[in-house]
Scaffold this motif. Structure first.
Motif, PDB file in Angstrom:
ATOM      1  N   ARG A  18       0.835  -1.200   0.000  1.00  0.00           N
ATOM      2  CA  ARG A  18       0.000   0.000   0.000  1.00  0.00           C
ATOM      3  C   ARG A  18       0.875   1.258   0.000  1.00  0.00           C
ATOM      4  N   GLY A  19       1.907   1.266   0.822  1.00  0.00           N
ATOM      5  CA  GLY A  19       2.813   2.407   0.847  1.00  0.00           C
ATOM      6  C   GLY A  19       3.543   2.572  -0.471  1.00  0.00           C
ATOM      7  N   TYR A  20       3.912   1.439  -1.083  1.00  0.00           N
ATOM      8  CA  TYR A  20       4.608   1.500  -2.365  1.00  0.00           C
ATOM      9  C   TYR A  20       3.699   2.079  -3.445  1.00  0.00           C
ATOM     10  N   ALA A  21       2.439   1.657  -3.455  1.00  0.00           N
ATOM     11  CA  ALA A  21       1.494   2.153  -4.458  1.00  0.00           C
ATOM     12  C   ALA A  21       1.323   3.664  -4.339  1.00  0.00           C
ATOM     13  N   GLN A  22       1.224   4.156  -3.116  1.00  0.00           N
ATOM     14  CA  GLN A  22       1.068   5.595  -2.908  1.00  0.00           C
ATOM     15  C   GLN A  22       2.299   6.354  -3.392  1.00  0.00           C
ATOM     16  N   ALA A  23       3.485   5.814  -3.085  1.00  0.00           N
ATOM     17  CA  ALA A  23       4.717   6.466  -3.528  1.00  0.00           C
ATOM     18  C   ALA A  23       4.862   6.381  -5.047  1.00  0.00           C
ATOM     19  N   ASP A  24       4.450   5.271  -5.624  1.00  0.00           N
ATOM     20  CA  ASP A  24       4.478   5.088  -7.079  1.00  0.00           C
ATOM     21  C   ASP A  24       3.683   6.200  -7.761  1.00  0.00           C
ATOM     22  N   LEU A  25       2.472   6.431  -7.293  1.00  0.00           N
ATOM     23  CA  LEU A  25       1.632   7.472  -7.883  1.00  0.00           C
ATOM     24  C   LEU A  25       2.227   8.857  -7.660  1.00  0.00           C
ATOM     25  N   GLU A  26       2.836   9.060  -6.505  1.00  0.00           N
ATOM     26  CA  GLU A  26       3.466  10.347  -6.221  1.00  0.00           C
ATOM     27  C   GLU A  26       4.635  10.589  -7.176  1.00  0.00           C
ATOM     28  N   PHE A  27       5.378   9.537  -7.495  1.00  0.00           N
ATOM     29  CA  PHE A  27       6.492   9.645  -8.442  1.00  0.00           C
ATOM     30  C   PHE A  27       5.987  10.164  -9.786  1.00  0.00           C
ATOM     31  N   HIS A  28       4.922   9.558 -10.286  1.00  0.00           N
ATOM     32  CA  HIS A  28       4.384   9.974 -11.581  1.00  0.00           C
ATOM     33  C   HIS A  28       3.761  11.369 -11.499  1.00  0.00           C
ATOM     34  N   THR A  29       3.161  11.680 -10.355  1.00  0.00           N
ATOM     35  CA  THR A  29       2.577  13.012 -10.180  1.00  0.00           C
ATOM     36  C   THR A  29       3.633  14.095 -10.330  1.00  0.00           C
ATOM     37  N   ARG A  30       4.831  13.829  -9.842  1.00  0.00           N
ATOM     38  CA  ARG A  30       5.898  14.833  -9.928  1.00  0.00           C
ATOM     39  C   ARG A  30       6.207  15.197 -11.376  1.00  0.00           C
ATOM     40  N   PHE A  31       6.102  14.247 -12.294  1.00  0.00           N
ATOM     41  CA  PHE A  31       6.353  14.549 -13.707  1.00  0.00           C
ATOM     42  C   PHE A  31       5.266  15.472 -14.259  1.00  0.00           C
TER      43      PHE A  31
END
Length: 219
Positions: A126-139
Motif C-alpha cells: 500500500r505504501g509502495y502504491a502511494q509512492a508510485d503514484l506520487e512519483f508519476h505526479t511529480r512529472f
C-alpha cells in the motif's frame, strides 16, 4: 480544523471506500446508492456523502438517474480506457517535463524513489502504491501544464485502487522500483526517446498485470 475541511476529508474517505468496492466488484452494477442510507451506515451527514458520490460520478464509476446515483459495471473495457488515457496524458506530461525540467526539479522524484525503495524492501504494498503514484505526479507537476495535472488528479484515485490490486499479485516490488529508477535517470539525462520506450513498456506491463488480476478467479 474547520467544518469545511472535516467535510472534505469525510467525503474523500467515503469516496475511497466506495471506489474500492466498485472496482473490486463488491458492489453489483446498478446498485442504487442512497444518500440517507450511506450517511446512516457511516455515521456522517449527507454533505460528505453527496461530495463522495459526485466525485465517483466524475470518475465514471457512477451514473446519475432521476432517482439518484447508481453504480456502473467495472471490467476489462474500463481498464483499457483508463490506460489509453494514462498513456496519452503521461507521454505528453513526461515529454514536457523532460524538455522543461532543470536539475533542481528532479529532486522531487528522487526523494520519492527513496520512499519507494523503503517500501519495496519491507514489502509494504500500500505504501509502495502511494509512492508510485506520487512519483508519476511529480512529472505532471514538472511539465508545467496545469490542465494535464488536473486530468491526472481526476483519475489518480482510481489508479490507486488499481495499483493495490496489481501490487497484491507481485511477490517482489523491486522490478517495479528498478523501472522507476531507470525512468528518472533517463529524465535527468534528457533522453526522451529512450524514456518514451521504457515508459511504454512500464505502462504496458502494469496494464497487463492488472488485466490478469481482475480476470483471475475470485478477483
Amino acid at each position: 480544523m474547520s467544518t469545511a475541511v472535516r467535510t472534505v476529508a469525510l467525503g474523500e474517505q467515503l469516496a475511497t471506500l466506495l471506489r474500492e468496492r466498485i472496482v473490486r466488484g463488491d458492489v453489483p452494477a446498478g446498485t442504487h446508492l442512497v444518500e440517507d442510507v450511506l450517511a446512516g451506515e457511516h455515521g456522517i451527514s449527507r454533505g460528505p456523502v453527496r461530495d463522495a458520490l459526485r466525485t465517483l460520478l466524475a470518475e465514471g464509476l457512477l451514473e446519475s438517474r432521476r432517482r439518484g446515483y447508481f453504480t456502473k459495471s467495472f471490467g476489462q473495457a474500463d481498464v483499457d480506457e483508463l490506460y489509453e488515457i494514462r498513456k496519452a496524458a503521461e507521454h505528453l506530461a513526461c515529454e514536457l517535463a523532460i524538455s522543461r525540467g532543470g536539475a533542481a526539479e528532479w529532486d522531487g522524484p528522487r526523494g520519492v524513489l527513496v520512499e519507494m525503495a523503503r517500501h519495496a524492501e519491507t514489502g509494504n504494498r500500500r505504501g509502495y502504491a502511494q509512492a508510485d503514484l506520487e512519483f508519476h505526479t511529480r512529472f505532471y507537476e514538472i511539465s508545467g501544464n496545469s490542465r494535464l495535472l488536473s486530468l491526472w488528479h481526476r483519475y489518480m484515485p482510481t489508479f490507486a485502487t488499481l495499483l493495490d490490486i496489481t501490487n497484491a499479485q507481485d511477490a517482489d516490488l523491486h522490478p517495479s522500483f528498478e523501472d522507476h529508477t531507470l525512468l528518472l535517470k533517463l529524465a535527468e539525462d534528457g533522453d526522451w526517446q529512450t524514456f518514451r520506450g521504457v515508459l511504454e513498456e512500464h505502462l504496458a506491463g502494469s496494464h497487463g498485470r492488472l488485466s490478469a488480476a481482475i480476470s483471475a478467479p475470485g478477483a
